[in-house]
Design an enzyme around this catalytic site. Structure first.
Site, PDB file in Angstrom:
ATOM      1  N   CYS A 123       1.415  -1.097  -0.526  1.00  0.00           N
ATOM      2  CA  CYS A 123       1.949  -0.136   0.527  1.00  0.00           C
ATOM      3  C   CYS A 123       3.306   0.126   0.553  1.00  0.00           C
ATOM      4  O   CYS A 123       3.668   0.968   1.368  1.00  0.00           O
ATOM      5  CB  CYS A 123       1.455  -1.021   2.040  1.00  0.00           C
ATOM      6  N   CYS A 173      -0.665  -8.605   5.140  1.00  0.00           N
ATOM      7  CA  CYS A 173       0.707  -8.138   5.490  1.00  0.00           C
ATOM      8  C   CYS A 173       1.276  -9.459   6.236  1.00  0.00           C
ATOM      9  O   CYS A 173       2.380  -9.456   6.268  1.00  0.00           O
ATOM     10  CB  CYS A 173       0.332  -7.131   6.711  1.00  0.00           C
TER      11      CYS A 173
HETATM   12 FE1  FES Z   1       2.232  -3.061   4.346  1.00  0.00          FE
HETATM   13 FE2  FES Z   1       0.723  -4.215   6.149  1.00  0.00          FE
HETATM   14  S1  FES Z   1       0.298  -2.221   5.221  1.00  0.00           S
HETATM   15  S2  FES Z   1       2.435  -5.084   5.204  1.00  0.00           S
END
Ligand code: FES
Length: 120
Positions: free
Chosen positions: A33, A102
């Protein structure tokens, strides 16, 4: 769905920021991400005396880092090192399963900071 507690931690974080004269700094990123977490520690007598975090991250990452800081502040380095993301998720209440990863950012950054401190 996020729990009320998680939303509260996200909206009113007390541990956000930087410690200028930190004894250790740890960083961790999630390559999927692109989010990044940085943890700053003040350490005295093998205990965490102060902790702050900076992040470029999602709601779950911010709330779980805030919760982690609250849980490990004042603990020994060994206790803090063993803190699992599962304990953080449990303390926060509900978190969507896809967001559980996360919560790992903060614990990894914390361990990196402790490793750095121990290398000194
Ligand atoms: Fe990257 Fe939550 S989507 S840490």
């Amino acid at each position: 769905m996020y729990s009320e507690k998680l939303i509260e931690k996200f909206k009113n974080p007390k541990f956000v920021g930087k410690i200028k004269d930190a004894d250790a700094v740890g960083e961790e990123g999630n390559f999927k991400c692109g989010d990044v977490m940085k943890i700053y520690l003040k350490i005295k007598d093998e205990k965490i005396k102060d902790i702050k975090f900076e992040t470029y991250g999602c709601v779950a990452a911010i709330a779980s880092s805030e919760m982690m800081c609250e849980l490990v502040n004042g603990k020994t380095l060994d206790e803090a090192y063993q803190m699992s993301h599962k304990e953080i998720v449990k303390a926060l209440g509900e978190m969507p399963a896809v967001k559980v990863h996360c919560s790992i950012l903060g614990t990894r950054a914390l361990r990196n900071a402790i490793d750095e401190f121990r290398k000194k």
